[in-house]
Design a protein around this motif. Structure first.
Motif, short mmCIF file in Angstrom:
data_model
loop_
_atom_site.label_atom_id
_atom_site.label_comp_id
_atom_site.label_asym_id
_atom_site.label_seq_id
_atom_site.Cartn_x
_atom_site.Cartn_y
_atom_site.Cartn_z
N GLY A 260 0.81 -1.21 0.00
CA GLY A 260 0.00 0.00 0.00
C GLY A 260 0.84 1.26 0.00
N GLY A 261 2.04 1.17 0.58
CA GLY A 261 2.90 2.34 0.66
C GLY A 261 2.28 3.41 1.54
N ASN A 262 2.62 4.65 1.26
CA ASN A 262 2.13 5.78 2.04
C ASN A 262 1.86 6.93 1.09
N GLU A 263 1.18 7.95 1.60
CA GLU A 263 0.98 9.15 0.78
C GLU A 263 2.34 9.79 0.51
N TYR A 264 2.47 10.41 -0.63
CA TYR A 264 3.76 10.96 -1.04
C TYR A 264 4.10 12.22 -0.25
N PRO A 303 1.86 6.31 12.69
CA PRO A 303 0.61 5.74 12.16
C PRO A 303 0.22 6.41 10.85
N TYR A 304 -0.63 5.75 10.11
CA TYR A 304 -1.06 6.29 8.81
C TYR A 304 -1.84 7.59 9.02
N PHE A 305 -1.55 8.56 8.16
CA PHE A 305 -2.28 9.83 8.17
C PHE A 305 -2.53 10.25 6.73
N TYR A 306 -3.79 10.46 6.39
CA TYR A 306 -4.12 10.81 5.01
C TYR A 306 -3.66 12.22 4.69
N ARG A 307 -2.91 12.36 3.59
CA ARG A 307 -2.52 13.66 3.06
C ARG A 307 -2.81 13.65 1.57
N GLU A 308 -3.52 14.66 1.11
CA GLU A 308 -3.83 14.70 -0.32
C GLU A 308 -2.54 14.85 -1.12
N ASP A 309 -2.39 14.04 -2.14
CA ASP A 309 -1.18 14.10 -2.96
C ASP A 309 -1.53 13.85 -4.42
N PHE A 310 -0.50 13.79 -5.27
CA PHE A 310 -0.69 13.55 -6.69
C PHE A 310 -0.18 12.17 -7.08
N ASN A 311 -0.02 11.29 -6.11
CA ASN A 311 0.48 9.93 -6.36
C ASN A 311 1.79 9.93 -7.14
N GLY A 312 2.69 10.85 -6.73
CA GLY A 312 4.03 10.87 -7.30
C GLY A 312 4.22 11.85 -8.44
N GLY A 352 9.81 9.20 -7.85
CA GLY A 352 8.54 9.84 -8.17
C GLY A 352 8.54 10.27 -9.62
N GLY A 353 7.53 11.02 -9.99
CA GLY A 353 7.49 11.53 -11.35
C GLY A 353 8.62 12.47 -11.67
N LEU A 354 9.24 13.05 -10.65
CA LEU A 354 10.36 13.96 -10.87
C LEU A 354 11.52 13.31 -11.59
N ASN A 355 11.59 11.98 -11.56
CA ASN A 355 12.63 11.28 -12.33
C ASN A 355 12.06 10.06 -13.04
N ASP A 356 10.75 10.15 -13.37
CA ASP A 356 10.07 9.07 -14.10
C ASP A 356 10.16 7.72 -13.39
N SER A 407 4.00 1.20 5.07
CA SER A 407 3.09 0.62 4.08
C SER A 407 1.76 0.33 4.76
N PHE A 408 0.68 0.90 4.21
CA PHE A 408 -0.61 0.84 4.86
C PHE A 408 -1.69 0.46 3.85
N GLY A 409 -2.60 -0.39 4.29
CA GLY A 409 -3.65 -0.86 3.41
C GLY A 409 -4.64 0.22 3.01
N GLN A 410 -4.72 1.30 3.78
CA GLN A 410 -5.68 2.36 3.48
C GLN A 410 -5.11 3.50 2.63
N THR A 411 -3.87 3.39 2.19
CA THR A 411 -3.25 4.44 1.39
C THR A 411 -4.00 4.66 0.08
N GLU A 412 -4.09 5.90 -0.34
CA GLU A 412 -4.73 6.25 -1.61
C GLU A 412 -3.73 6.06 -2.74
N ASN A 413 -4.07 5.21 -3.72
CA ASN A 413 -3.21 4.91 -4.86
C ASN A 413 -4.02 4.84 -6.14
N ASP A 414 -3.35 5.13 -7.26
CA ASP A 414 -3.92 4.87 -8.57
C ASP A 414 -3.47 3.49 -9.03
N TYR A 415 -4.38 2.74 -9.64
CA TYR A 415 -4.03 1.46 -10.26
C TYR A 415 -4.47 1.48 -11.72
#
Length: 446
Positions: A260-264, A303-312, A352-356, A407-415
């Motif tokens: 799951g990873g974490n928010e970026y 602990p996991y904490f939700y932070r809005e991100d752009f998924n990298g 991250g996207g900063l280096n593809d 790494s957390f099961g509740q992390t927000e990710n794109d698939y």
């Protein structure tokens, strides 16, 4: 180079021939032999290449800079390619497009079978940077265009090179063209495997094909799963678990698991006047700006904490000027991560996207015994960035995210789910469906 030549049946002949030739001459002779005999390029499962003078390469669906490089074949959409060249004078850059299979090997197709038009073509849209400490030229290309149209679905790469030097591209980037012939219904959830429930996410899905005939799904269908556009942890060997009438079910409980990873983490370098959060200081050492970040912390110990991100992902912007494409400056960003002693079993990377999402020398951190920190300086264009710290163990290709990020099961990710089709009589792989889903849009219950 990222690509290499696939010799096929001539392997043994070349091995015997090269045994009598000095090492320094073998490469040039090999390419002469290739040009005479002909053959196939293999771009590997990570078809990304960038020359040292090329920066901030972005490839996205036209009009949506934060999108993935995926377009529909019908009606045909456009992609936009942007990049900066650290140069004083413009160059005669050309581009070509190559059709590939799902493993990024060049397809056994004639160019006229997948492109309507002639290649290579020139990139004619460019602008010089204005009022920046780094001089660069910003190039832009929209394609397909009036010069070329794409005729087939599948994986493609676009390569850019100077006129007359096609074998040494300055950049290579992948993109996807889909036919949208099947429906992909994802089910992203906590895994039912109790050992991984807290840290991993399970990506189940169903492929419905009422209007598309599939005779032998296990042989004709290939599926690739990606998380946030990463290359190192993609899954590409799944077969349907259940085959029903006009439906393929991929409801696994182990083979389709992702960390799951974490928010970026985020980095704001849009202004050289005001230091935002996480930036310890902004300095100007003539002639360039330097952003020094506060030492980052282990998120794996929190602990996991939700932070809005752009998924990298990242976007280019500058607060003090109007046109970020040519008025955004380049700055040195200094990352620091405290570790008591250097690791001997692998390396830390800023990714991250900063280096593809690459794992190479350009984003590998080095240990400073004086500060007892891993450190890395990266040259980045002004904007807003996401990034993470990943650990790559020696002799492995998949990076570990949990050690520093958690790494957390509740992390927000794109698939992203890619569905390829090739029957016995087809000479190329069709991309018959793509689905991009976000884990927060689906129930994370059992």
């Amino acid at each position: 180079m990222v690509y290499f030549y696939k010799f096929n049946y001539l392997d043994t002949l070349f091995e015997i021939f090269f045994s009598y030739i000095p090492n320094t001459k073998r490469l040039s002779i090999a390419f002469i032999a290739i040009s005479i005999i002909g053959g196939q390029y293999v771009w590997s499962n990570n078809p990304v290449q960038t020359a040292s003078n090329i920066k901030t390469v972005q490839l996205y669906k036209k009009g949506w800079s934060m999108s993935y490089p995926i377009i529909n074949l019908y009606p045909q959409e456009q992609l936009t390619l942007e990049f900066d060249d650290f140069a004083y004078d413009s160059k005669n850059y050309q581009y070509s497009i190559i059709h590939c299979n799902s493993n990024w090997e060049e397809s056994n197709l004639m160019q006229t079978e997948y492109v309507d038009g002639f290649m290579p073509n020139a990139i004619q849209d460019y602008q010089y940077s204005f009022n920046t400490t780094f001089d660069y030229i910003h190039y832009t290309l929209d394609f397909p265009n009036r010069d070329i149209k794409l005729l087939l679905s599948g994986n493609y790469i676009i390569k850019v090179f100077e006129l007359g030097n096609e074998d040494n591209p300055i950049l290579v980037r992948p993109f996807y063209v889909s036919e949208s012939l099947v429906s992909i219904l994802p089910r992203i959830k906590y895994t039912s495997n109790s050992n991984f429930r807290a840290s991993m996410q399970e990506v189940n899905f169903t492929i419905e094909h009422p209007n598309f005939r599939i005779n032998n799904p296990r042989d004709e269908i290939k599926v690739v799963l990606q998380q946030n556009g990463r290359w190192d942890n993609q899954i590409d060997d799944l077969k349907p678990l259940f085959i029903r009438h006009e439906e393929l079910d991929y409801s696994y409980n182990r083979e389709n698991l992702f960390d799951g990873g974490n928010e970026y983490r985020w980095l704001d370098i849009r202004s050289t006047r005001f230091a935002p959060e996480h930036v310890e200081g902004i300095s100007f050492f003539d002639p360039h700006y330097h952003f020094t970040l506060f030492p980052d912390k282990y998120l794996s110990q929190k602990p996991y904490f939700y932070r809005e991100d752009f998924n990298g992902k990242y976007y280019i912007e500058v607060k003090e000027n109007r046109d970020p494409m040519i008025e955004a400056d380049y700055t040195y960003v200094h990352f620091k991560f405290p570790v008591k002693a250097p690791y001997v079993d692998g390396h830390i990377y800023v990714t991250g996207g900063l280096n593809d999402w690459q794992l190479n020398d350009a984003n590998r951190m080095e240990y400073n015994f004086t500060t007892r920190m891993y450190e890395l300086s990266m040259l980045l264009k002004q904007g807003f960035y996401n990034y993470q710290y990943h650990f790559l163990e020696n002799n492995f290709t998949k990076a570990e995210v949990e050690r520093f990020e958690g790494s957390f099961g509740q992390t927000e990710n794109d698939y992203i789910i890619y569905v390829y089709y090739q029957s016995v009589g087809d000479n190329y792989e069709r991309l018959i469906g793509v689905n991009i889903s976000n884990s927060l849009k689906y129930s994370m219950k059992k």
